[in-house]
Design a protein around this motif. Structure first.
Motif, PDB file in Angstrom:
ATOM      1  N   ASN A  74       0.821  -1.212   0.000  1.00 43.59           N
ATOM      2  CA  ASN A  74       0.000   0.000   0.000  1.00 43.59           C
ATOM      3  C   ASN A  74       0.858   1.267   0.000  1.00 43.59           C
ATOM      4  O   ASN A  74       0.426   2.321   0.476  1.00 43.59           O
ATOM      5  CB  ASN A  74      -0.939  -0.009   1.222  1.00 43.59           C
ATOM      6  CG  ASN A  74      -2.071   0.986   1.057  1.00 43.59           C
ATOM      7  OD1 ASN A  74      -2.599   1.136  -0.049  1.00 43.59           O
ATOM      8  ND2 ASN A  74      -2.441   1.679   2.127  1.00 43.59           N
ATOM      9  N   THR A  75       2.017   1.172  -0.592  1.00 48.72           N
ATOM     10  CA  THR A  75       3.012   2.253  -0.586  1.00 48.72           C
ATOM     11  C   THR A  75       2.426   3.612  -0.980  1.00 48.72           C
ATOM     12  O   THR A  75       2.772   4.636  -0.412  1.00 48.72           O
ATOM     13  CB  THR A  75       4.148   1.890  -1.561  1.00 48.72           C
ATOM     14  OG1 THR A  75       4.496   0.516  -1.365  1.00 48.72           O
ATOM     15  CG2 THR A  75       5.365   2.758  -1.328  1.00 48.72           C
ATOM     16  N   ARG A  76       1.548   3.617  -1.985  1.00 47.40           N
ATOM     17  CA  ARG A  76       0.959   4.865  -2.479  1.00 47.40           C
ATOM     18  C   ARG A  76      -0.566   4.844  -2.384  1.00 47.40           C
ATOM     19  O   ARG A  76      -1.263   5.485  -3.155  1.00 47.40           O
ATOM     20  CB  ARG A  76       1.424   5.137  -3.914  1.00 47.40           C
ATOM     21  CG  ARG A  76       2.933   5.446  -3.993  1.00 47.40           C
ATOM     22  CD  ARG A  76       3.463   5.576  -5.403  1.00 47.40           C
ATOM     23  NE  ARG A  76       4.908   5.816  -5.379  1.00 47.40           N
ATOM     24  CZ  ARG A  76       5.827   4.858  -5.268  1.00 47.40           C
ATOM     25  NH1 ARG A  76       5.451   3.605  -5.200  1.00 47.40           N
ATOM     26  NH2 ARG A  76       7.114   5.173  -5.224  1.00 47.40           N
ATOM     27  N   ASN A  77      -1.074   4.098  -1.399  1.00 47.20           N
ATOM     28  CA  ASN A  77      -2.512   4.065  -1.111  1.00 47.20           C
ATOM     29  C   ASN A  77      -3.377   3.453  -2.209  1.00 47.20           C
ATOM     30  O   ASN A  77      -4.587   3.697  -2.255  1.00 47.20           O
ATOM     31  CB  ASN A  77      -3.035   5.470  -0.766  1.00 47.20           C
ATOM     32  CG  ASN A  77      -3.383   5.574   0.728  1.00 47.20           C
ATOM     33  OD1 ASN A  77      -3.741   4.585   1.363  1.00 47.20           O
ATOM     34  ND2 ASN A  77      -3.298   6.774   1.282  1.00 47.20           N
TER      35      ASN A  77
END
Lengths: 302, 302
Positions: free
Chosen positions: A211-214
């Motif tokens: 989920n690094t960038r949502n």
């Protein structure tokens, strides 16, 4: 592109492996075993427990054999270990594991930095290990890493990933997983890649999202509506991203369970027990876990 | 349920209103104006700038008139203010706003606690304000709050929301917005509600998501594939949830832009400028903003 949602999805708990592997705090073996026991108590039935890589490269996984010797042996729980080469396979086999996960990296640059081989060499290692696994009665899963984007090479073309998947599938993976290792992917990309690879190979499809960038949960939703049967997640959402020091980790098992159960997709997981375990593992690591359910609380049963 | 993705989506920047409203740190008027100027520099063209509610209830919005007097007046930027009753409408009109957003709450209990009226009374207030707005040449948007779940009444039935939307639509909203005020909703619910209300009313649809339980971006994706033309978001993802003290806020504009631009949906926003502004507003509030792009960094252009 989209299909109806399935009635159920397999969630593989990868917190003990991918979650811990990227955390700088080294946990004692007993804490790792307790993490796994808590995951089982929360309903996890498939657990990626350890990684058989060189202890110098991943110190957190140096006690893989000790962890596997101590975890509960139950007919309804299966464990898997990550394997990158023959040496790792031999270690996994010696522990009596029934399933392994072999990583083939979609880009040469990431493959060389992560496991010291080119994509082509990684593919041949997978073929060799898959054959040995089949002969030994071990289920071999193949994961294609950086399938949605590479921190060194940038965008990764769908055609390239589909062709690589076709060759990976020839060796008979139990499941074929696509990993968004750095959390770069978007839902339409997930839909396109999964659909094309399913059509091309007929493989049982699995996805691994960060989920690094949502976008991790939107990608999980897209995967579920495109016929993916298995999703990876880590309790607490622990893990981070080795190429983005402040980034969050894997999608969190408790938040994924909220998403899936809210849509009527069964996983067998217990949201409250997962949330408590997410809070607990954050305490063990000395930092607040990224999962949101533990902070917001569950929303009443629909 | 699903349609092709649109070529573009309107993003309404609600950070200055819904974002700040739920933050305990009171910001000076000049900082709010700078926030709005930075949003414009990052490409925002529709901004929900203020709320015309009683200063005792929402101290953060007490300087609404001062903010509106100081923001840049540009032909290509439109501002909106939140309005709950006639008094609020008179204040909004006096500032010369061209658009207002009126909240009708789907459940009686939340409606009484939030604005001191029942749902039925809120509906009549909307009808009165909409008529006055039309007469004054002001665009009235209607937002149905807790459309996906209520912290007091629990699940909210789709039938109830669709019927409420039908009555709201009779007064001629410029847009009809569905708000997941407490971040309880899931993508299938978004798809069902939006589809039914569009079919029933023909209204231009807008959605307002909070990421309280990590479903906000999956819900935004579902909304975009179901024909929603406008999405609300706040730079930095600031805002929190008044009913979950530790929860995150609105979906973050920069993370939404990553999601949409990655799928080829145009918004006119500048990801890097949004990220910088998200970091900046976090600094003004004395806390790290929940948005992830500012931490992880952008992924190279696809």
């Amino acid at each position: 592109m989209t299909a109806p949602l399935p009635s159920g999805i397999d969630v593989v708990e990868v917190g003990p492996r991918d979650g811990l592997q990227n955390e700088s705090t080294l946990l004692p073996t007993a804490t790792k075993v307790e993490f796994i026991e808590r995951a089982i108590a929360a309903g996890a039935r498939r657990i990626e427990a350890v990684s058989f890589v060189h202890p110098r490269l991943v110190p957190q996984m140096a006690d893989a054999e000790d962890v596997m010797a101590a975890v509960p042996q139950r007919d309804d729980v299966s464990y898997s270990g990550l394997v990158l080469n023959r040496r790792g396979f031999d270690r996994a086999q010696a522990t009596g594991l029934s399933e392994i996960n072999v990583v083939v990296v979609a880009t040469d640059e990431f493959s060389k930095r992560n496991q010291g081989v080119t994509t082509e060499e990684g593919l041949r290692a997978w073929e060799d290990i898959a054959a040995r696994a089949h002969a030994a009665g071990i289920r071999p899963v193949a994961t294609i890493a950086v399938a949605f984007g590479c921190p060194f090479e940038g965008p990764v073309s769908s055609d390239h990933v589909v062709e690589l998947a076709r060759r990976v599938a020839d060796a008979g993976p139990y499941e074929l997983a696509l990993a968004d290792t750095i959390g770069a992917g978007v839902p339409t990309q997930v839909g396109e890649l999964v659909s094309r690879i399913r059509e091309e190979t007929g493989a049982r499809m699995r996805c691994h999202f960060h989920n690094t960038r949502n976008t991790g949960y939107a990608n999980a939703f897209a995967a579920a509506t495109t016929g993916v049967s298995t999703l990876d997640a880590s309790i607490g959402g622990i893990g981070g991203c080795p190429f983005a020091p402040n980034a969050t980790g894997n999608i969190a098992t408790e938040d994924l369970e909220h998403l899936l159960s809210g849509m009527g997709v069964r996983t067998g997981l217990d949201l409250e027990a997962l949330s408590r375990t997410g809070t607990w593992i954050g305490e063990q690591l000395g930092e607040e876990a990224p999962a949101l359910l533990g902070k917001a609380g569950p929303f009443p049963q629909r």
